[in-house]
Design a protein around this motif. Sequence first.
Motif, mmCIF file in Angstrom:
data_model
loop_
_atom_site.group_PDB
_atom_site.id
_atom_site.type_symbol
_atom_site.label_atom_id
_atom_site.label_comp_id
_atom_site.label_asym_id
_atom_site.label_seq_id
_atom_site.Cartn_x
_atom_site.Cartn_y
_atom_site.Cartn_z
ATOM 1 N N VAL A 357 62.219 -33.997 -17.329
ATOM 2 C CA VAL A 357 62.448 -34.826 -18.508
ATOM 3 C C VAL A 357 63.611 -35.783 -18.273
ATOM 4 C CG1 VAL A 357 63.145 -34.792 -20.938
ATOM 5 C CG2 VAL A 357 61.461 -33.152 -20.106
ATOM 6 N N VAL A 358 64.671 -35.290 -17.630
ATOM 7 C CA VAL A 358 65.819 -36.151 -17.307
ATOM 8 C C VAL A 358 65.386 -37.292 -16.392
ATOM 9 C CG1 VAL A 358 68.022 -36.243 -16.090
ATOM 10 C CG2 VAL A 358 67.553 -34.371 -17.680
ATOM 11 N N ASP A 359 64.592 -36.965 -15.380
ATOM 12 C CA ASP A 359 64.099 -37.988 -14.462
ATOM 13 C C ASP A 359 63.218 -38.997 -15.194
ATOM 14 O OD1 ASP A 359 63.558 -39.005 -11.658
ATOM 15 O OD2 ASP A 359 61.515 -38.429 -12.220
ATOM 16 N N LEU A 360 62.361 -38.499 -16.089
ATOM 17 C CA LEU A 360 61.480 -39.381 -16.852
ATOM 18 C C LEU A 360 62.286 -40.267 -17.799
ATOM 19 C CD1 LEU A 360 58.477 -40.031 -17.287
ATOM 20 C CD2 LEU A 360 58.467 -38.324 -19.127
ATOM 21 N N ALA A 361 63.342 -39.714 -18.393
ATOM 22 C CA ALA A 361 64.178 -40.499 -19.303
ATOM 23 C C ALA A 361 64.825 -41.674 -18.584
ATOM 24 C CB ALA A 361 65.251 -39.604 -19.925
ATOM 25 N N GLY A 362 65.206 -41.475 -17.320
ATOM 26 C CA GLY A 362 65.773 -42.574 -16.542
ATOM 27 C C GLY A 362 64.772 -43.708 -16.353
ATOM 28 N N LYS A 363 63.497 -43.343 -16.159
ATOM 29 C CA LYS A 363 62.459 -44.363 -16.017
ATOM 30 C C LYS A 363 62.216 -45.081 -17.341
ATOM 31 C CE LYS A 363 59.969 -41.748 -12.430
ATOM 32 N NZ LYS A 363 58.692 -41.061 -12.096
ATOM 33 N N VAL A 364 62.205 -44.316 -18.432
ATOM 34 C CA VAL A 364 61.945 -44.903 -19.751
ATOM 35 C C VAL A 364 63.003 -45.931 -20.116
ATOM 36 C CG1 VAL A 364 61.869 -44.384 -22.227
ATOM 37 C CG2 VAL A 364 60.671 -42.900 -20.605
ATOM 38 N N LYS A 365 64.250 -45.655 -19.745
ATOM 39 C CA LYS A 365 65.357 -46.517 -20.136
ATOM 40 C C LYS A 365 65.215 -47.934 -19.594
ATOM 41 C CE LYS A 365 70.336 -46.204 -20.732
ATOM 42 N NZ LYS A 365 71.527 -45.367 -20.547
ATOM 43 N N SER A 366 64.569 -48.077 -18.438
ATOM 44 C CA SER A 366 64.450 -49.401 -17.824
ATOM 45 C C SER A 366 63.018 -49.930 -17.841
ATOM 46 C CB SER A 366 64.949 -49.340 -16.378
ATOM 47 O OG SER A 366 64.212 -48.377 -15.638
ATOM 48 N N ALA A 367 62.135 -49.268 -18.581
ATOM 49 C CA ALA A 367 60.726 -49.657 -18.568
ATOM 50 C C ALA A 367 60.334 -50.365 -19.859
ATOM 51 C CB ALA A 367 59.845 -48.423 -18.360
ATOM 52 N N ARG A 368 59.099 -50.775 -19.900
ATOM 53 C CA ARG A 368 58.550 -51.488 -21.055
ATOM 54 C C ARG A 368 58.388 -50.533 -22.242
ATOM 55 N NH1 ARG A 368 55.434 -56.078 -21.919
ATOM 56 N NH2 ARG A 368 53.895 -55.960 -23.588
ATOM 57 N N LEU A 369 58.783 -50.983 -23.414
ATOM 58 C CA LEU A 369 58.654 -50.188 -24.637
ATOM 59 C C LEU A 369 57.873 -50.985 -25.672
ATOM 60 C CD1 LEU A 369 59.518 -47.610 -26.225
ATOM 61 C CD2 LEU A 369 61.471 -48.939 -27.037
ATOM 62 N N ARG A 370 56.757 -50.411 -26.137
ATOM 63 C CA ARG A 370 55.949 -51.049 -27.171
ATOM 64 C C ARG A 370 55.783 -50.086 -28.341
ATOM 65 N NH1 ARG A 370 50.453 -52.382 -25.210
ATOM 66 N NH2 ARG A 370 50.644 -50.439 -24.027
ATOM 67 N N SER A 371 55.363 -50.628 -29.478
ATOM 68 C CA SER A 371 55.257 -49.799 -30.670
ATOM 69 C C SER A 371 54.067 -50.221 -31.518
ATOM 70 C CB SER A 371 56.547 -49.895 -31.484
ATOM 71 O OG SER A 371 56.441 -49.169 -32.678
ATOM 72 N N LEU A 372 53.385 -49.236 -32.050
ATOM 73 C CA LEU A 372 52.234 -49.476 -32.928
ATOM 74 C C LEU A 372 52.337 -48.540 -34.120
ATOM 75 C CD1 LEU A 372 49.422 -50.574 -33.659
ATOM 76 C CD2 LEU A 372 48.446 -48.890 -32.098
ATOM 77 N N SER A 373 52.405 -49.082 -35.324
ATOM 78 C CA SER A 373 52.502 -48.263 -36.527
ATOM 79 C C SER A 373 51.213 -48.364 -37.332
ATOM 80 C CB SER A 373 53.687 -48.714 -37.386
ATOM 81 O OG SER A 373 54.907 -48.411 -36.746
#
Length: 430
Positions: A357-373
Amino acid sequence: MERRRTGLALMAAYVLMLAGVLTVFTAYSTKLLSLAVQPYWLAWFTVGVAVIALAWTGVIVWSFLLVRPERSDTVGRFLTTTLTVALCALVLAPTAYATRLAYLSRDVVNTLFTPSSTAAPVLAQDPWNGAERVNFLLLGGDAAPGRPGVRTDSMTVASVDVETGATVLFGLPRNLQRVQLPTGPARDRFPYGFTGEGPDTPGLLNEIYQFGEDHPEMVPGVEKGKRGSTLLKATISDILGIPVSYYAMVDMKGFAEIIDAMGGVQVTIKDPIVYGKYREGLLPAGTRRLSGQEALWYGRSRTDSDDYVRMGRQKCLLNAVAKQADPVTVLNSFERLAAATKRAISTDLPQDLLPAVVDLAGKVKSARLRSLSFVPPLINTAYPDWHLIRRKVKEALDPPAATRTAPAHAASTTPTPTPDDPLTLDAVCH
């Protein structure tokens, strides 16, 4: 001469050790964070650091005893004694701080995370067991005075690509009605969708967590404290058509404590936000650093707005916290963060999955973030179109080839939706 050489050698060794420690902390911070969430390594780290510090202190004291001036040399004795004490403190103080951090980390990990998982085994080579994406349910719980139990007023599923960290946030409104419960006793009780029971539960999605806790027959075989999350995870999995593996719930009051422990969080407020039962507060427009209480109002106020505007702000707030919780910030306020985290967060993440999870969080921090509500006009919350919801989730997770190959510099941007575009990616927080 020999004593001088020995002293210089010890001094050089100490400097090299400090340089090595600084290099490790700066160049391998992610790896160190992975170790910091493993109680076994934390215990060995504490023992190892203590042994090295005591041995080093012994060398300093022994060196002093060998080279100390004669008793008649009062000034020399005072200076060498002072230097020895200073060197010992220079070794022991960082050691005490490091062991304190290790103890706090171990306590937090053992308090929040289960020692083992009853799910599929966690493999070092493939911790996600071949899955391309992993889905986390992020909940904001609000146990307000005069309100029975906990209402999950904020519900977001973060679907994360395990290779790239690219994330899609799916927002579910708290007032979603006629929700179909998972197959089994829950659906047998509410075959036509969840309608609640009595005046305290009018039948909204945000009531299912507490309803599961209060009715063990709905989730047979699940222990108290896990019934609500188990039922809600299964329910939201059915709604979205994707498996929700893990959840984390943050108590709203505790969330404010976490923000304060971080030293506040910086957000951009597009329009002034009025808050309070009697409109006693105002968050002006502009980019500013919010305290924990201000951040809480930023994420929960509905004055002069509605649930759906609030959902958008909550996603912006989550994004801001994730981006600004860097290792330096965490270390500087680690003790306060640890105490607030223990009070504010509950989760079913197993301990053996934390390094991944820590390793994945590092990737998330610098990756694309999108949102759909799933809010109006896309979805009618009183009569939801479940097929449309699942289709939109599939489209969001499998975008066109042009979107998948977007350049890295575009990672933090979100396409501006057009009026006829039903896939409204709304995480535009700046």
